[in-house]
Design a protein around this motif. Structure first.
Motif, PDB file in Angstrom:
ATOM      1  N   ALA A 194       0.835  -1.201   0.000  1.00  0.00           N
ATOM      2  CA  ALA A 194       0.000   0.000   0.000  1.00  0.00           C
ATOM      3  C   ALA A 194       0.870   1.250   0.000  1.00  0.00           C
ATOM      4  O   ALA A 194       0.560   2.234  -0.694  1.00  0.00           O
ATOM      5  CB  ALA A 194      -0.928  -0.003   1.210  1.00  0.00           C
ATOM      6  N   GLY A 195       1.948   1.233   0.763  1.00  0.00           N
ATOM      7  CA  GLY A 195       2.855   2.377   0.789  1.00  0.00           C
ATOM      8  C   GLY A 195       3.511   2.615  -0.555  1.00  0.00           C
ATOM      9  O   GLY A 195       3.680   3.769  -0.986  1.00  0.00           O
ATOM     10  N   LEU A 196       3.871   1.542  -1.247  1.00  0.00           N
ATOM     11  CA  LEU A 196       4.478   1.651  -2.565  1.00  0.00           C
ATOM     12  C   LEU A 196       3.502   2.276  -3.561  1.00  0.00           C
ATOM     13  O   LEU A 196       3.876   3.132  -4.374  1.00  0.00           O
ATOM     14  CB  LEU A 196       4.895   0.262  -3.051  1.00  0.00           C
ATOM     15  CG  LEU A 196       5.775   0.176  -4.300  1.00  0.00           C
ATOM     16  CD1 LEU A 196       7.117   0.862  -4.060  1.00  0.00           C
ATOM     17  CD2 LEU A 196       5.982  -1.281  -4.690  1.00  0.00           C
ATOM     18  N   LEU A 197       2.241   1.863  -3.482  1.00  0.00           N
ATOM     19  CA  LEU A 197       1.215   2.427  -4.365  1.00  0.00           C
ATOM     20  C   LEU A 197       1.018   3.921  -4.102  1.00  0.00           C
ATOM     21  O   LEU A 197       0.909   4.716  -5.029  1.00  0.00           O
ATOM     22  CB  LEU A 197      -0.115   1.689  -4.163  1.00  0.00           C
ATOM     23  CG  LEU A 197      -0.123   0.187  -4.442  1.00  0.00           C
ATOM     24  CD1 LEU A 197      -1.472  -0.416  -4.054  1.00  0.00           C
ATOM     25  CD2 LEU A 197       0.204  -0.111  -5.896  1.00  0.00           C
ATOM     26  N   GLN A 198       1.003   4.270  -2.821  1.00  0.00           N
ATOM     27  CA  GLN A 198       0.786   5.672  -2.457  1.00  0.00           C
ATOM     28  C   GLN A 198       1.948   6.548  -2.917  1.00  0.00           C
ATOM     29  O   GLN A 198       1.744   7.667  -3.400  1.00  0.00           O
ATOM     30  CB  GLN A 198       0.592   5.788  -0.945  1.00  0.00           C
ATOM     31  CG  GLN A 198       0.113   7.153  -0.490  1.00  0.00           C
ATOM     32  CD  GLN A 198      -0.483   7.112   0.901  1.00  0.00           C
ATOM     33  OE1 GLN A 198      -0.257   6.177   1.661  1.00  0.00           O
ATOM     34  NE2 GLN A 198      -1.266   8.127   1.225  1.00  0.00           N
ATOM     35  N   GLU A 199       3.153   6.042  -2.805  1.00  0.00           N
ATOM     36  CA  GLU A 199       4.331   6.797  -3.236  1.00  0.00           C
ATOM     37  C   GLU A 199       4.326   7.056  -4.733  1.00  0.00           C
ATOM     38  O   GLU A 199       4.812   8.094  -5.202  1.00  0.00           O
ATOM     39  CB  GLU A 199       5.602   6.028  -2.865  1.00  0.00           C
ATOM     40  CG  GLU A 199       5.899   5.992  -1.376  1.00  0.00           C
ATOM     41  CD  GLU A 199       7.064   5.065  -1.053  1.00  0.00           C
ATOM     42  OE1 GLU A 199       7.731   4.605  -2.012  1.00  0.00           O
ATOM     43  OE2 GLU A 199       7.297   4.793   0.139  1.00  0.00           O
ATOM     44  N   ALA A 200       3.748   6.115  -5.488  1.00  0.00           N
ATOM     45  CA  ALA A 200       3.745   6.260  -6.945  1.00  0.00           C
ATOM     46  C   ALA A 200       2.706   7.263  -7.433  1.00  0.00           C
ATOM     47  O   ALA A 200       2.828   7.800  -8.545  1.00  0.00           O
ATOM     48  CB  ALA A 200       3.491   4.902  -7.594  1.00  0.00           C
ATOM     49  N   LEU A 201       1.702   7.535  -6.641  1.00  0.00           N
ATOM     50  CA  LEU A 201       0.636   8.439  -7.064  1.00  0.00           C
ATOM     51  C   LEU A 201       1.102   9.891  -7.061  1.00  0.00           C
ATOM     52  O   LEU A 201       1.921  10.277  -6.231  1.00  0.00           O
ATOM     53  CB  LEU A 201      -0.576   8.292  -6.118  1.00  0.00           C
ATOM     54  CG  LEU A 201      -1.363   6.988  -6.210  1.00  0.00           C
ATOM     55  CD1 LEU A 201      -2.350   6.884  -5.030  1.00  0.00           C
ATOM     56  CD2 LEU A 201      -2.113   6.900  -7.541  1.00  0.00           C
ATOM     57  N   PRO A 202       0.570  10.701  -7.968  1.00  0.00           N
ATOM     58  CA  PRO A 202       0.884  12.133  -7.935  1.00  0.00           C
ATOM     59  C   PRO A 202       0.430  12.756  -6.617  1.00  0.00           C
ATOM     60  O   PRO A 202      -0.470  12.237  -5.944  1.00  0.00           O
ATOM     61  CB  PRO A 202       0.077  12.699  -9.111  1.00  0.00           C
ATOM     62  CG  PRO A 202      -0.205  11.531  -9.992  1.00  0.00           C
ATOM     63  CD  PRO A 202      -0.305  10.341  -9.099  1.00  0.00           C
ATOM     64  N   GLU A 203       1.025  13.873  -6.248  1.00  0.00           N
ATOM     65  CA  GLU A 203       0.716  14.502  -4.971  1.00  0.00           C
ATOM     66  C   GLU A 203      -0.738  14.925  -4.860  1.00  0.00           C
ATOM     67  O   GLU A 203      -1.314  14.941  -3.772  1.00  0.00           O
ATOM     68  CB  GLU A 203       1.626  15.722  -4.750  1.00  0.00           C
ATOM     69  CG  GLU A 203       3.082  15.356  -4.496  1.00  0.00           C
ATOM     70  CD  GLU A 203       3.912  16.579  -4.177  1.00  0.00           C
ATOM     71  OE1 GLU A 203       3.324  17.685  -4.078  1.00  0.00           O
ATOM     72  OE2 GLU A 203       5.140  16.435  -4.020  1.00  0.00           O
ATOM     73  N   ASP A 204      -1.362  15.275  -5.999  1.00  0.00           N
ATOM     74  CA  ASP A 204      -2.743  15.738  -5.959  1.00  0.00           C
ATOM     75  C   ASP A 204      -3.758  14.591  -6.096  1.00  0.00           C
ATOM     76  O   ASP A 204      -4.947  14.829  -6.305  1.00  0.00           O
ATOM     77  CB  ASP A 204      -2.989  16.775  -7.053  1.00  0.00           C
ATOM     78  CG  ASP A 204      -2.761  16.213  -8.459  1.00  0.00           C
ATOM     79  OD1 ASP A 204      -2.219  15.095  -8.572  1.00  0.00           O
ATOM     80  OD2 ASP A 204      -3.128  16.895  -9.444  1.00  0.00           O
ATOM     81  N   MET A 205      -3.273  13.345  -5.982  1.00  0.00           N
ATOM     82  CA  MET A 205      -4.165  12.186  -6.111  1.00  0.00           C
ATOM     83  C   MET A 205      -3.957  11.270  -4.906  1.00  0.00           C
ATOM     84  O   MET A 205      -3.111  10.382  -4.921  1.00  0.00           O
ATOM     85  CB  MET A 205      -3.896  11.437  -7.414  1.00  0.00           C
ATOM     86  CG  MET A 205      -4.917  10.338  -7.713  1.00  0.00           C
ATOM     87  SD  MET A 205      -4.562   9.511  -9.286  1.00  0.00           S
ATOM     88  CE  MET A 205      -4.780  10.857 -10.443  1.00  0.00           C
ATOM     89  N   PRO A 206      -4.722  11.475  -3.840  1.00  0.00           N
ATOM     90  CA  PRO A 206      -4.508  10.706  -2.619  1.00  0.00           C
ATOM     91  C   PRO A 206      -4.990   9.260  -2.734  1.00  0.00           C
ATOM     92  O   PRO A 206      -5.899   8.953  -3.513  1.00  0.00           O
ATOM     93  CB  PRO A 206      -5.340  11.466  -1.586  1.00  0.00           C
ATOM     94  CG  PRO A 206      -6.417  12.122  -2.378  1.00  0.00           C
ATOM     95  CD  PRO A 206      -5.785  12.486  -3.693  1.00  0.00           C
ATOM     96  N   LEU A 207      -4.377   8.391  -1.963  1.00  0.00           N
ATOM     97  CA  LEU A 207      -4.876   7.034  -1.771  1.00  0.00           C
ATOM     98  C   LEU A 207      -5.916   7.110  -0.660  1.00  0.00           C
ATOM     99  O   LEU A 207      -5.590   7.278   0.509  1.00  0.00           O
ATOM    100  CB  LEU A 207      -3.733   6.090  -1.387  1.00  0.00           C
ATOM    101  CG  LEU A 207      -4.111   4.606  -1.262  1.00  0.00           C
ATOM    102  CD1 LEU A 207      -4.506   4.033  -2.616  1.00  0.00           C
ATOM    103  CD2 LEU A 207      -2.953   3.808  -0.669  1.00  0.00           C
TER     104      LEU A 207
END
Length: 433
Positions: free
Chosen positions: A161-174
């Motif tokens: 889950a952390g890896l997925l969140q890191e890959a997302l743009p800053e303006d697109m929250p998990l």
């Protein structure tokens, strides 16, 4: 003094996905169960004409679930339902249909028309950075579509889950992450998921899913959405003093809550009975036989001769009967299941139906009757054989769909269509007068 209704604000989001099978229903039900466990009132809606998913979602939220569809219902009616929900809900969830952009009236179309932000559910199995690429594509494929964030499904671990969140743009929250767990899967059959009351451990599955939502990532509340009041016309009291008996059991359960509300708004008193187990009808003026799974209860329906006789007596007395899809099949002479077993139904309509291994008809339909147009949808696996001439045929909205025959025998009216009563209350009343 200004007494006009005011804008209402309520956290809301439409839960969609890149495709069917990504886990929209499981995620929406899990979110509803989670927010409910936090003592929040949750109002859930389902995009499109669906009867089974709303049963699961109603069980999870503890409140009735309504449909939202721009074509079948009209945008103003959709807006009014959301405005009413915002008056008493702490959060509004809308489950999408198919993929975000799929269909002529897609989940994206609905979200944009109603100004509700989208949360994309993505099956994260076997993905890392590509998860973010899929999310980015969904968010930017159509300009001006509000996008609140992403929900990861079938996450392998908190680290994943952390890896997925890191890959997302800053303006697109998990917004949330749901761990992969076989114990929360929802079982299905040919028309979709099993009905809520057929899943004996549904409460346990939902509680487990709600708990898992918080283990891999924080479960955030959606941002508030402004819902403006809609000018509406009072429903005419065309059924005042009428008692309508409605079939409701495991064989007949496909009915819009909005249809029940519409009948009551027109003044009707509703009472329910079971063609499976009851031996007589309640004291009523009219009958409503909705869709469902009569093919799964062939012998119970065939053996209940007292109920079949009661239906014949009701019809012989000139009292109205309105039947849709599964209720329509119940009125035929025989129904044959996929295993080739045939059973005698009521015989109020000449004809036979046989269950097929594939879908026979699917899509939205318009039906022109005495009191104007009424809209609905068709979704069935049975094939009809009858010499009875239809009084009219519906107009399908999809090029590959075929029109559905609408039959009348005296005060009986029936077809495969599931109609949406609030679209034309006057015509809906005509089914029962």
């Amino acid at each position: 003094m200004n007494t006009s209704p005011s804008v209402r604000h309520c956290p809301a989001m439409l839960i969609s996905a890149p495709a069917s099978g990504q886990g929209k229903t499981t995620i929406t039900a899990a979110l509803a169960a989670y927010y409910r466990s936090q003592n929040r009132k949750v109002s859930v809606f389902k995009t499109g004409p669906d009867f089974i998913d709303p049963q699961i979602l109603a069980h999870a939220s503890g409140r009735p679930v309504y449909q939202l569809d721009l074509w079948m219902m009209g945008e103003a009616h959709c807006r009014d339902l959301l405005y009413r929900a915002a008056a008493e809900a702490d959060v509004i969830l809308i489950e999408g249909v198919m993929g975000l952009y799929d269909g002529d009236s897609s989940s994206a179309d609905l979200a944009q028309a109603l100004s509700v932000p989208v949360a994309a559910v993505i099956d994260a199995q076997g993905m890392a950075q590509t998860f973010a690429a899929v999310a980015y594509g969904l968010a930017h494929y159509r300009p001006h579509l509000r996008f609140s964030g992403v929900i990861a499904n079938k996450v392998g671990s908190p680290g994943h889950a952390g890896l997925l969140q890191e890959a997302l743009p800053e303006d697109m929250p998990l917004l949330a992450a749901l761990s992969k767990d076989a114990d929360i899967a929802l079982p299905s059959r040919h028309l979709g998921l099993l009905q809520a009351d057929e899943i004996g451990d549904l409460d346990r599955r939902l509680a487990r899913a709600a708990k898992l939502l918080t283990e891999s990532a924080p479960c955030r509340l959606p941002e508030p959405v402004a819902f403006a009041p809609v000018a509406t016309t009072p429903t005419p009291r065309l059924l005042a003093g009428k008692r309508i008996g409605i079939a409701r059991d495991s064989a007949f359960s496909f009915i819009y809550q909005a249809n029940l509300d519409c009948l009551q708004a027109m003044g009707a008193e509703l009472c329910f009975f079971s063609p499976l187990t009851d031996t007589e009808l309640p004291e009523v003026d009219s009958l409503y036989l909705p869709g469902g799974y009569p093919e799964l209860h062939l012998m119970a329906l065939a053996d209940n001769r007292a109920m079949k006789q009661a239906l014949h007596d009701h019809h012989r007395a000139g009292k109205p009967i309105y039947a849709e899809c599964g209720g329509f099949l119940y009125l035929l002479e025989t129904l044959t299941d996929k295993q080739g077993q045939s059973a005698a139904m009521t015989g109020l309509l000449p004809g036979r139906a046989t269950m097929q291994n594939r879908l026979v008809n699917l899509g939205m339909h318009s039906l022109q009757l005495e009191h104007g147009e009424i809209r609905g949808h068709s979704f069935h696996h049975s094939l009809l054989e009858t010499d009875k001439e239809a009084s009219t045929v519906s107009i399908p909205q999809r090029n590959r769909s075929q029109g559905e025959q609408f039959f009348r025998v005296g005060s009986l009216q029936a077809s495969y269509l599931h109609t949406y009563f609030p679209f034309n209350p006057q015509q809906a009343a005509g089914f029962f007068q």
